[in-house]
Motif scaffolding. Structure first.
Motif, short mmCIF file in Angstrom:
data_model
loop_
_atom_site.label_atom_id
_atom_site.label_comp_id
_atom_site.label_asym_id
_atom_site.label_seq_id
_atom_site.Cartn_x
_atom_site.Cartn_y
_atom_site.Cartn_z
N ASN A 77 36.10 84.28 33.10
CA ASN A 77 36.08 83.79 31.73
C ASN A 77 36.06 82.26 31.68
OD1 ASN A 77 36.04 86.28 30.54
ND2 ASN A 77 38.27 86.43 30.35
N ASN A 78 36.61 81.61 32.72
CA ASN A 78 36.69 80.16 32.73
C ASN A 78 35.61 79.53 33.63
OD1 ASN A 78 39.01 79.63 31.01
ND2 ASN A 78 40.18 80.74 32.55
N THR A 79 34.60 80.30 33.96
CA THR A 79 33.50 79.77 34.75
C THR A 79 32.82 78.64 34.01
OG1 THR A 79 33.10 81.93 35.72
CG2 THR A 79 31.31 80.33 35.88
N MET A 80 32.61 77.52 34.70
CA MET A 80 32.02 76.35 34.07
C MET A 80 30.55 76.60 33.77
SD MET A 80 34.37 74.09 33.73
CE MET A 80 33.49 72.54 33.56
N ILE A 81 30.14 76.29 32.57
CA ILE A 81 28.75 76.42 32.17
C ILE A 81 27.98 75.21 32.67
CG2 ILE A 81 27.19 76.39 30.17
CD1 ILE A 81 29.30 78.03 28.67
N ARG A 82 26.86 75.45 33.36
CA ARG A 82 26.03 74.36 33.87
C ARG A 82 24.66 74.33 33.21
NH1 ARG A 82 29.37 70.74 35.19
NH2 ARG A 82 30.97 71.42 36.65
N GLU A 83 24.45 75.23 32.26
CA GLU A 83 23.17 75.27 31.57
C GLU A 83 23.40 75.85 30.18
OE1 GLU A 83 18.96 76.41 33.27
OE2 GLU A 83 19.94 78.22 32.52
N PHE A 84 22.70 75.30 29.21
CA PHE A 84 22.78 75.80 27.84
C PHE A 84 21.44 76.42 27.44
CE2 PHE A 84 25.91 72.32 27.91
CZ PHE A 84 27.02 72.98 27.43
N ALA A 85 21.49 77.24 26.40
CA ALA A 85 20.27 77.85 25.86
C ALA A 85 20.16 77.50 24.38
CB ALA A 85 20.30 79.36 26.05
N LEU A 86 19.13 76.75 24.04
CA LEU A 86 18.90 76.37 22.65
C LEU A 86 18.14 77.49 21.94
CD1 LEU A 86 17.77 72.69 23.31
CD2 LEU A 86 19.89 73.36 22.15
N LEU A 87 18.74 78.04 20.88
CA LEU A 87 18.08 79.13 20.15
C LEU A 87 16.89 78.64 19.34
CD1 LEU A 87 20.87 81.49 18.73
CD2 LEU A 87 19.27 81.92 20.59
N GLY A 88 16.99 77.41 18.83
CA GLY A 88 15.90 76.87 18.02
C GLY A 88 15.59 77.76 16.83
N PHE A 89 14.29 78.11 16.69
CA PHE A 89 13.85 78.96 15.58
C PHE A 89 13.38 80.32 16.08
CE2 PHE A 89 13.37 74.53 14.34
CZ PHE A 89 14.02 74.51 13.12
N SER A 90 14.06 80.80 17.13
CA SER A 90 13.69 82.09 17.73
C SER A 90 13.96 83.26 16.80
CB SER A 90 14.45 82.30 19.05
OG SER A 90 15.85 82.22 18.84
N GLY A 91 14.74 83.03 15.74
CA GLY A 91 15.04 84.09 14.77
C GLY A 91 13.85 84.47 13.91
N ILE A 92 12.79 83.64 13.95
CA ILE A 92 11.56 83.97 13.19
C ILE A 92 10.37 83.98 14.18
CG2 ILE A 92 12.14 83.33 10.82
CD1 ILE A 92 11.35 80.47 11.41
N PRO A 93 10.32 85.00 15.05
CA PRO A 93 9.30 85.04 16.12
C PRO A 93 7.86 85.04 15.61
CG PRO A 93 10.41 87.17 15.89
CD PRO A 93 11.17 86.19 15.06
N ASN A 94 7.62 85.62 14.44
CA ASN A 94 6.25 85.70 13.93
C ASN A 94 5.67 84.35 13.50
OD1 ASN A 94 6.32 88.49 14.28
ND2 ASN A 94 7.05 88.86 12.19
N LEU A 95 6.56 83.36 13.33
CA LEU A 95 6.11 82.05 12.86
C LEU A 95 6.15 80.97 13.94
CD1 LEU A 95 7.83 81.92 9.34
CD2 LEU A 95 5.43 82.40 9.84
N GLN A 96 6.37 81.38 15.20
CA GLN A 96 6.54 80.40 16.27
C GLN A 96 5.35 79.46 16.41
OE1 GLN A 96 9.57 80.05 18.45
NE2 GLN A 96 10.06 80.94 16.46
N TRP A 97 4.13 80.02 16.40
CA TRP A 97 2.95 79.17 16.59
C TRP A 97 2.65 78.34 15.35
CZ3 TRP A 97 2.20 78.20 21.27
CH2 TRP A 97 2.40 79.17 22.25
N VAL A 98 3.01 78.85 14.18
CA VAL A 98 2.87 78.06 12.96
C VAL A 98 3.81 76.85 13.02
CG1 VAL A 98 3.17 78.05 10.44
CG2 VAL A 98 2.18 80.05 11.57
N LEU A 99 5.05 77.11 13.42
CA LEU A 99 6.03 76.03 13.55
C LEU A 99 5.59 75.02 14.61
CD1 LEU A 99 9.39 78.05 13.42
CD2 LEU A 99 8.44 76.58 11.64
#
Length: 316
Positions: A11-33
């Motif tokens: 549970n206390n493992t140090m995070i060495r990388e993050f993941a940016l969600l960005g606008f992944s919640g609207i996959p159909n509009l990714q190329w428009v964005l």
């Protein structure tokens, strides 16, 4: 007992990388964005680049107001470049992974350019105050040496605080989820991932926000209060319109930048929506830098004249 120890360690493992969600919640509009953000970024580079060019080469624009405008355009390019290219890469690759060091670097530059923008906008407001309220002393007060010192001070004065804040945030322990629900590494979304109580860290964030956001804003409001008071004392309508036209562009940029930033960072936690926060962030990271050249060119006669002289040289 061993299982509990192992669970605690995991549970206390140090995070060495993050993941940016960005606008992944609207996959159909990714190329428009992607297309919209790419065009916006190119406009930022081209528009602000032209402002920088004309303020350097046109002899009629060699005065303090346009010296500050040229520096402001440089800052706008830097500010947008901190977040937009990375966001475009994430949309293109459909991956939002960013290293611990990469996230810290992005946040640090974001804070530096954001703090510098607040201070430079204040300097520009002071310039307009001196020009309108003390026109006879303007050449003496705002000489080239003073202008250079004010710009240098805007860039340098906040560096220890912004670098210190970044180090303080990334010295925390991060455990559990490494997902940042944003399109760039911003302070509050990162603090949400930290282990334990972060109330002290959040308090420091708000203190620095007051110093580098509220104090400059109050100075801007004070300057414009005195400017408007002096403009209203001018007897002719033509004189009032001319005086106001010299600061209307700057006032528009201030409202855009401070308005959206204030809503994002100073709204109560209970009312905060992560999706709305991302949308508002687009205003001061993309919209304001993109609109800056249009605001200063379309609402400024001197810049329009300089543009008309410049374009034929490069088009013929």
């Amino acid at each position: 007992m061993e299982n509990k120890v192992k669970a605690g360690e995991s549970n206390n493992t140090m995070i060495r990388e993050f993941a940016l969600l960005g606008f992944s919640g609207i996959p159909n509009l990714q190329w428009v964005l992607f297309g919209v953000f790419l065009v916006a970024y190119l406009i930022i580079l081209l528009g602000n680049g032209i402002i920088i060019l004309i303020t350097k080469i046109d002899h009629t624009l060699q005065n303090p107001m346009y010296f500050f405008l040229g520096n402001f355009s440089i800052l706008e390019i830097c500010y947008a470049t901190t977040t937009v290219p990375r966001m475009l890469r994430d949309i293109w690759t459909k991956k939002g992974n960013i290293s611990f060091l990469g996230c810290a670097t992005q946040l640090c530059f974001f804070l530096i350019f954001g703090g510098t923008e607040c201070l430079l906008l204040t300097v520009m407001a002071y310039d307009r105050y001196v020009a309108i309220c003390n026109p006879l002393h303007y050449p003496l007060v705002m000489n080239h040496r003073v202008c250079v010192q004010l710009v240098a001070g805007s860039w340098i004065s906040g560096l220890p605080f912004e670098i210190g804040q970044t180090c303080q945030i990334f010295s925390l322990s991060f455990c559990g989820s490494n997902t940042i629900n944003h399109f760039f590494c911003d302070v509050l979304p990162i603090l949400k991932l930290a282990c334990g109580d972060t109330s002290v860290n959040e308090m420091l964030v708000y203190i620095l926000s007051v110093v580098f956001f509220m104090v400059p804003f109050l100075l801007v409001v004070t300057s414009y209060g005195k400017i408007i008071s002096n403009i209203l004392k001018i007897s002719s309508a033509k004189g009032r319109a001319k005086a106001f036209s010299t600061c209307s562009s700057h006032l528009t940029v201030i409202i855009l930048f401070y308005g959206t930033a204030a809503i994002t960072y100073f709204q109560p936690k209970s009312n905060k929506s992560e999706e709305l926060e991302k949308l508002l962030s687009l205003f001061y990271t993309i919209l304001t830098p993109m609109m800056n050249p249009f605001i200063y060119s379309l609402r400024n006669k001197d810049v329009m004249v300089a543009l008309k002289k410049l374009l034929p040289k490069y088009l013929t």
